[in-house]
Design an enzyme around this catalytic site. Structure first.
Site, PDB file in Angstrom:
ATOM      1  N   THR A 241       0.848  -1.192   0.000  1.00  0.00           N
ATOM      2  CA  THR A 241       0.000   0.000   0.000  1.00  0.00           C
ATOM      3  C   THR A 241       0.885   1.243   0.000  1.00  0.00           C
ATOM      4  O   THR A 241       2.088   1.177   0.306  1.00  0.00           O
ATOM      5  CB  THR A 241      -0.871   0.068   1.270  1.00  0.00           C
ATOM      6  OG1 THR A 241       0.010   0.202   2.392  1.00  0.00           O
ATOM      7  CG2 THR A 241      -1.740  -1.151   1.429  1.00  0.00           C
ATOM      8  N   HIS A 293      -4.381  -5.148  -2.237  1.00  0.00           N
ATOM      9  CA  HIS A 293      -3.682  -4.890  -0.974  1.00  0.00           C
ATOM     10  C   HIS A 293      -3.968  -5.962   0.073  1.00  0.00           C
ATOM     11  O   HIS A 293      -5.013  -6.579   0.055  1.00  0.00           O
ATOM     12  CB  HIS A 293      -4.130  -3.556  -0.382  1.00  0.00           C
ATOM     13  CG  HIS A 293      -3.702  -2.378  -1.186  1.00  0.00           C
ATOM     14  ND1 HIS A 293      -2.504  -2.312  -1.857  1.00  0.00           N
ATOM     15  CD2 HIS A 293      -4.314  -1.197  -1.418  1.00  0.00           C
ATOM     16  CE1 HIS A 293      -2.413  -1.156  -2.465  1.00  0.00           C
ATOM     17  NE2 HIS A 293      -3.496  -0.455  -2.228  1.00  0.00           N
TER      18      HIS A 293
HETATM   19  N1  CTP Z   1      -4.631   2.844   5.754  1.00  0.00           N
HETATM   20  C1  CTP Z   1      -4.865   2.015   6.848  1.00  0.00           C
HETATM   21  N2  CTP Z   1      -6.150   1.748   7.237  1.00  0.00           N
HETATM   22  C2  CTP Z   1      -7.191   2.239   6.560  1.00  0.00           C
HETATM   23  C3  CTP Z   1      -6.975   3.062   5.422  1.00  0.00           C
HETATM   24  C4  CTP Z   1      -5.672   3.344   5.050  1.00  0.00           C
HETATM   25  O1  CTP Z   1      -3.918   1.534   7.459  1.00  0.00           O
HETATM   26  N3  CTP Z   1      -8.419   1.984   6.980  1.00  0.00           N
HETATM   27  C5  CTP Z   1      -3.243   3.178   5.399  1.00  0.00           C
HETATM   28  C6  CTP Z   1      -2.676   2.279   4.309  1.00  0.00           C
HETATM   29  O2  CTP Z   1      -1.311   2.055   4.564  1.00  0.00           O
HETATM   30  C7  CTP Z   1      -2.856   3.118   3.068  1.00  0.00           C
HETATM   31  C8  CTP Z   1      -2.676   4.541   3.576  1.00  0.00           C
HETATM   32  O3  CTP Z   1      -3.241   4.512   4.888  1.00  0.00           O
HETATM   33  O4  CTP Z   1      -1.908   2.851   2.076  1.00  0.00           O
HETATM   34  C9  CTP Z   1      -3.374   5.584   2.732  1.00  0.00           C
HETATM   35  O5  CTP Z   1      -4.729   5.238   2.540  1.00  0.00           O
HETATM   36  P1  CTP Z   1      -5.365   5.117   1.083  1.00  0.00           P
HETATM   37  O6  CTP Z   1      -5.376   6.461   0.485  1.00  0.00           O
HETATM   38  O7  CTP Z   1      -6.653   4.389   1.181  1.00  0.00           O
HETATM   39  O8  CTP Z   1      -4.231   4.196   0.436  1.00  0.00           O
HETATM   40  P2  CTP Z   1      -3.847   3.316  -0.834  1.00  0.00           P
HETATM   41  O9  CTP Z   1      -2.979   2.220  -0.388  1.00  0.00           O
HETATM   42  O10 CTP Z   1      -3.288   4.170  -1.879  1.00  0.00           O
HETATM   43  O11 CTP Z   1      -5.153   2.687  -1.308  1.00  0.00           O
HETATM   44  P3  CTP Z   1      -5.699   2.546  -2.746  1.00  0.00           P
HETATM   45  O12 CTP Z   1      -4.805   1.576  -3.441  1.00  0.00           O
HETATM   46  O13 CTP Z   1      -7.031   1.996  -2.407  1.00  0.00           O
HETATM   47  O14 CTP Z   1      -5.739   3.892  -3.376  1.00  0.00           O
END
Ligand code: CTP
EC number: 2.4.3.-
Length: 319
Positions: A241, A293
Site C-alpha cells: 500500500t 492490498h
Molecule cells: N490505511 C490504513 N487503514 C485504513 C486506510 C488506510 O492503514 N483503513 C493506510 C494504508 O497504509 C494506506 C494509507 O493509509 O496505504 C493511505 O490510505 P489510502 O489512500 O486508502 O491508500 P492506498 O494504499 O493508496 O489505497 P488505494 O490503493 O485503495 O488507493
C-alpha cells in the site's frame, strides 16, 4: 547479518475482520514506548540493499526524454510515451537529496484519526508525509496541517475529484494543489495504464497554473524492490500500500518514524466502528480479497516493528 524480525505470516487476508481489533491491541499513546535506534539503523541498512529512497523516490530528467516508451509496471503489455509535460515536471535532482530528519510522521487515511486530537502532535514532526491528497483543512484538529510530501494515486482524481468533469472540480483540485505550497507531490505515474490520462491532466494543470509543488514520479523498480524487501522478511504482501511504501522510503531519511491513521479494521480497540477513510464514505469491502492490498498483513508487520521500537504506531487518541 542484517536481519529484521518481522513476524509476518503467509496466511491469506481474512475477510471477516470484525474481531481483529482485539488481536491487534496497541497500548495507548501515553504508555511507554522507546525508540530502538540500533534496530532502526539495521532496518535502514537492510532496506538499502533493495532500494535507495533518495534515488527511487523519483525518475530524474537526465534519465528520460520526451517520446521515450515506458511499460506499465502492472500492465507490462501496455506502454506510455513520456509526454513533454511529464518531462518538464521530472526533477533534475532528487527532492530527498542529502535530506535527513530527526522525526517523521506518516499519516495514513484510516477513520481511526477522527476524534484522535493528533493534529498538533503530527505537526510537530520535522517531516510530514500524507497519502492520496487527503483533505486536511476541515480535519486539522485530528490530522494536522503540515505537509512535506503527499502522494497521489491517479485513481484519486476519479474518486475525489470526479475525473475533473467540469470547471468546479478542476478548480477544487487546483486549490488543493496550490495549498501544497511547495511541498513534494509524489505521483505513481508508471504503475497501471488506467492512470494515464489522469496523470496527464494533473501535469497540465500544474504547468498551466504554475502551481508551486516539487513533483516526483517513483522509479520503475521501486514497487518490486519494496515487495522484495518485505518478502525477505516473510511479509507476503501482494502489492504494497501507499502507507507501507512511505514507511519503507522514510527509513532512509528519518531517524524516528511515527505512524498515524494506520488501522485497516472496521472496529477500534474499544469495539466502536471506524470509517475506512477519515474523510469519505468508502467502505471496508474495498480491501476485501478482490483488492490487491493485504492491509491487515501489513499492519501485523508494522505492529511488530512498533513493539520492537523501530517505529511508533498511534491508533487511539494523542495525549
Ligand atoms: N490505511 C490504513 N487503514 C485504513 C486506510 C488506510 O492503514 N483503513 C493506510 C494504508 O497504509 C494506506 C494509507 O493509509 O496505504 C493511505 O490510505 P489510502 O489512500 O486508502 O491508500 P492506498 O494504499 O493508496 O489505497 P488505494 O490503493 O485503495 O488507493
Amino acid at each position: 547479518r542484517a536481519e529484521v524480525v518481522v513476524n509476518g505470516s503467509s496466511s491469506p487476508a481474512v475477510v471477516d475482520r470484525s474481531n481483529e481489533s482485539i488481536k491487534h491491541h496497541i497500548q495507548p499513546a501515553s504508555a511507554k514506548w522507546r525508540h530502538n535506534q540500533t534496530l532502526s539503523l539495521r532496518i535502514r541498512k537492510h532496506i538499502l540493499k533493495f532500494l535507495d529512497a533518495e534515488k527511487d523516490i523519483s525518475v530524474l530528467k537526465g534519465t528520460l526524454k520526451p517520446g521515450d516508451i515506458i511499460h506499465y509496471i502492472f500492465d507490462r503489455d501496455s506502454t506510455m510515451n513520456v509526454s513533454q509535460n511529464l518531462y518538464e515536471l521530472l526533477p533534475r535532482t532528487s527532492p530527498l537529496k542529502n535530506k535527513h530528519f530527526r522525526t517523521c510522521a506518516i499519516v495514513g487515511n484510516s477513520g481511526v484519526l477522527l476524534n484522535s486530537g493528533c493534529g498538533q502532535e503530527i505537526d510537530t514532526h520535522s517531516f510530514v508525509i500524507r497519502c492520496n491528497l487527503a483533505p486536511v483543512q476541515e480535519y486539522a484538529r485530528d490530522v494536522g496541517l503540515k505537509t512535506d510530501l503527499v502522494t497521489m494515486n491517479p485513481s484519486v482524481i476519479q474518486r475525489a475529484f470526479e475525473d475533473l468533469v467540469n470547471a468546479t472540480w478542476r478548480e477544487k483540485l487546483l486549490q488543493r494543489l496550490h495549498s501544497l505550497n511547495g511541498s513534494i507531490l509524489w505521483i505513481p505515474a508508471f504503475m497501471a495504464r488506467g492512470g494515464k490520462e489522469r496523470v496527464e491532466w494533473v501535469n497540465e494543470l500544474i504547468l498551466k497554473h504554475r502551481v508551486s509543488v516539487q513533483t516526483a514520479y517513483p522509479s520503475l523498480r521501486l514497487l518490486h524492490a519494496v515487495r522484495g524487501y518485505w518478502l525477505t522478511n516473510k511479509v507476503h504482501i501482494k502489492r504494497p500500500t501507499t502507507g507501507l511504501l512511505m514507511y519503507t522510503l522514510a527509513t532512509r531519511f528519518c531517524d524516528q518514524i511515527y505512524l498515524y491513521g494506520f488501522w485497516p479494521f472496521p472496529l477500534d480497540q474499544n469495539q466502536n466502528p471506524v470509517k475506512y477513510h477519515y474523510y469519505d464514505s468508502l467502505k471496508y469491502g474495498y480491501t476485501s480479497q478482490a483488492s490487491p492490498h493485504t492491509m491487515p498483513l501489513e499492519f501485523k508487520a508494522l505492529k511488530s516493528l512498533h513493539e520492537q521500537g523501530a517505529l511508533k504506531l498511534t491508533v487511539g487518541q494523542c495525549d
